[in-house]
Design an enzyme around this catalytic site. Structure first.
Site, PDB file in Angstrom:
ATOM      1  N   THR A  46       0.899  -1.156   0.000  1.00 30.75           N
ATOM      2  CA  THR A  46       0.000   0.000   0.000  1.00 30.75           C
ATOM      3  C   THR A  46       0.934   1.202   0.000  1.00 30.75           C
ATOM      4  OG1 THR A  46      -0.119   0.112   2.419  1.00 30.75           O
ATOM      5  CG2 THR A  46      -1.814  -1.212   1.326  1.00 30.75           C
ATOM      6  N   HIS A  47       0.552   2.248  -0.665  1.00 31.26           N
ATOM      7  CA  HIS A  47       1.449   3.413  -0.850  1.00 31.26           C
ATOM      8  C   HIS A  47       2.755   2.999  -1.528  1.00 31.26           C
ATOM      9  CE1 HIS A  47      -1.106   5.419   2.245  1.00 31.26           C
ATOM     10  NE2 HIS A  47      -1.089   4.215   2.774  1.00 31.26           N
ATOM     11  N   GLU A  87       4.451   0.116 -21.591  1.00 29.10           N
ATOM     12  CA  GLU A  87       4.397   1.582 -21.561  1.00 29.10           C
ATOM     13  C   GLU A  87       3.353   2.113 -22.541  1.00 29.10           C
ATOM     14  OE1 GLU A  87       8.697   3.173 -21.382  1.00 29.10           O
ATOM     15  OE2 GLU A  87       8.852   1.064 -21.887  1.00 29.10           O
ATOM     16  N   LYS A  97      20.010  -2.939 -22.192  1.00 29.84           N
ATOM     17  CA  LYS A  97      18.609  -2.637 -21.909  1.00 29.84           C
ATOM     18  C   LYS A  97      17.633  -3.665 -22.446  1.00 29.84           C
ATOM     19  CE  LYS A  97      17.079   0.655 -20.206  1.00 29.84           C
ATOM     20  NZ  LYS A  97      17.007   2.039 -20.694  1.00 29.84           N
ATOM     21  N   SER A 114      17.749  -1.011 -26.534  1.00 24.52           N
ATOM     22  CA  SER A 114      18.114   0.393 -26.684  1.00 24.52           C
ATOM     23  C   SER A 114      19.163   0.508 -27.783  1.00 24.52           C
ATOM     24  CB  SER A 114      18.676   0.921 -25.362  1.00 24.52           C
ATOM     25  OG  SER A 114      19.511   2.044 -25.605  1.00 24.52           O
TER      26      SER A 114
END
Ligand code: ARG
Length: 461
Positions: free
Chosen positions: A156-157, A291, A284, A278
């Site tokens: 949570t948070h 996304e 990468k 990348s």
């Protein structure tokens, strides 16, 4: 030269710029199947009610079928001068079959025609997306079964809260997507009324049979008010609302995937098939699909807000503003379909780093609540008192740089003399998970049962 369909009272033709702003054929040609289906139903009804002759109806039917074949084959010549799909098809029909073609538009307007076409299109889109959401739910259930007992930290948070299982986490999304299906099917049920026969706005003096066209097009009934029929787009707005909520759910899962596959988390690894590299940093592995799903959620919501804003403040009945209803709906549908397909592929392929998730599930004093619960259940301390005692123990452990389970019994008893060695049994991740047997809780048996119920329900559909 004046428009071939409506130019009778015009001496001159439209300016080029008028044509550009007015024409919708570049995008509404996507409605061609629905437009032809609507015209076939309308012509059959005109013949049955004696408004046109059976011979004309036959010629219209055959002409429309030939036009469908032309469009299918890519030989149909879409014309901007003819504005939209409705006039393109009607003009071509008259070109092919003459007089009979010119009778098709009797007792009909483009206003009820486009409302009908668009409802049919959205109905088909809902059916297509529903199948995709169902497929994603099935994939999530399968992965949840596989990982019903795989510990992960629950947050949570975004702060470590309590251990959960990865399967339980995935099943949370199954519940969301299940409600998304419900919203889509609600929208479908409400939109399934036929506006055809409302004509321009006031109905018609011809003895038409709206029940007949409604049935032929698979609608439950005709709409009740001709003004409402040609000016309502809430079926499209409701559809976009349902899509926006679904896209928000997909976007949250996408965001979690981005977090989970980042190096500091390393909870999961996406397959090569759903990762990109990348151009400069050789190490990468970027979660671009996740996304983009996250981003498409924004654009789908943009489509909803855009169309709501177009519609607000329009006086009844039809206004040309409403021609701008299609692009947001088409674009949002494409974005949703792509998002669902990509999410299904990512979830299907991703591999779980169970060791790393287990380690994180046990860190951050994630079983502190279990300790407090033990003080309540065994020592009968009031929960608030137990919370304070546990808080002090967490402080102690943190100061020493150890876990709760690494405190000695003496250290524990210094805070609460009643504590016995049994306490250590509840401090493990596995014990914590196994204890969460309340309805809807994360205990592995619960997760298996929940995934099993979904799988059974879907198999029975
Ligand atoms: N292309 C128009 C649309 O999409 C069809 C309806 C046109 N009606 C009119 N009265 N100009 O809304």
């Amino acid at each position: 030269q004046a428009n071939a369909q409506w130019g009778g009272r015009f001496a001159g033709g439209p300016a080029a710029i008028m044509q550009d702003i007015n024409a919708s054929i570049s995008f509404d040609k996507a409605l061609w199947r629905q437009d032809i289906a609507g015209s076939l139903a309308h012509a059959a009804m005109l013949a049955k009610t004696g408004i046109i002759t059976p011979t004309d109806e036959t010629r219209i039917r055959e002409g429309l079928k030939d036009i469908a074949a032309e469009i299918e084959a890519g030989t149909f010549d879409f014309s901007t001068a003819l504005e939209d799909i409705h006039m393109n098809i009607e003009a071509r029909l008259s070109e092919r079959i003459g007089e009979a073609g010119k009778r098709l538009h009797t007792a009909r307007s483009r206003n009820d025609q486009v409302a009908t076409d668009f409802r049919l299109w959205v109905r088909d889109a809902i059916d297509g997306l529903d199948a995709q959401v169902t497929a994603l739910i099935e994939t999530l259930c399968a992965r949840a079964m596989e990982h019903a007992a795989t510990p992960m930290p629950g947050f949570t948070h975004l702060q470590t809260a309590q251990p959960v299982t990865f399967g339980h986490h995935l099943m949370a999304y199954v519940e969301m997507l299940g409600r998304d299906r419900g919203r889509l099917s609600d929208a479908r049920r409400r939109l399934n009324e036929s506006p055809l026969g409302s004509a321009a706005l006031a109905g018609t003096s011809f003895p038409i049979d709206r029940e007949m066209t409604a049935r032929a097009l698979g609608f439950d009934r005709p709409t009740a008010n001709s003004l409402d029929s040609v000016s309502d787009r809430d079926f499209a707005l409701e559809y976009l609302s349902a899509l926006s909520i679904m896209a928000m759910h997909l976007s949250r899962l996408a965001e979690e995937i981005v977090i989970w596959c980042s190096a500091p988390f390393s909870f999961i690894r996406l397959s090569d098939a759903f990762t990109t590299g990348s151009s400069i940093m050789p190490q990468k592995r970027n979660p671009d699909a996740a996304e983009l799903i996250r981003a498409k959620g924004g654009r789908i919501t943009g489509a909803l807000v855009g169309l709501l804003t177009v519609m607000k403040g329009l006086p009844l009945a039809y206004a040309k503003d409403m021609q701008e209803d299609k692009e947001p709906v088409f674009a949002a549908t494409d974005a949703a379909a792509l998002s669902l397909a990509a999410m299904d592929g990512m979830v299907r392929d991703l591999s779980v780093n169970a060791q790393q998730m287990r380690a994180c599930a046990g860190s951050g004093f994630s079983t502190a609540t279990d300790l407090a619960d033990w003080l309540v259940q065994v020592l009968k301390l009031p929960f608030r008192t137990a919370h304070h005692v546990t808080g002090r123990l967490v402080g102690k452990a943190e100061a020493r740089g150890v876990d709760l389970s690494q405190l000695t019994l003496q250290e524990m008893q210094a805070e609460e003399p009643g504590i016995t060695a049994d306490i250590f049994d509840v401090l493990t991740v596995e014990a914590s998970l196994a204890s969460r047997t309340s309805l809807g809780g994360t205990a592995p048996d619960n997760v298996r049962a929940q995934a099993g119920r979904w799988q059974k329900a879907l198999a029975a559909e």
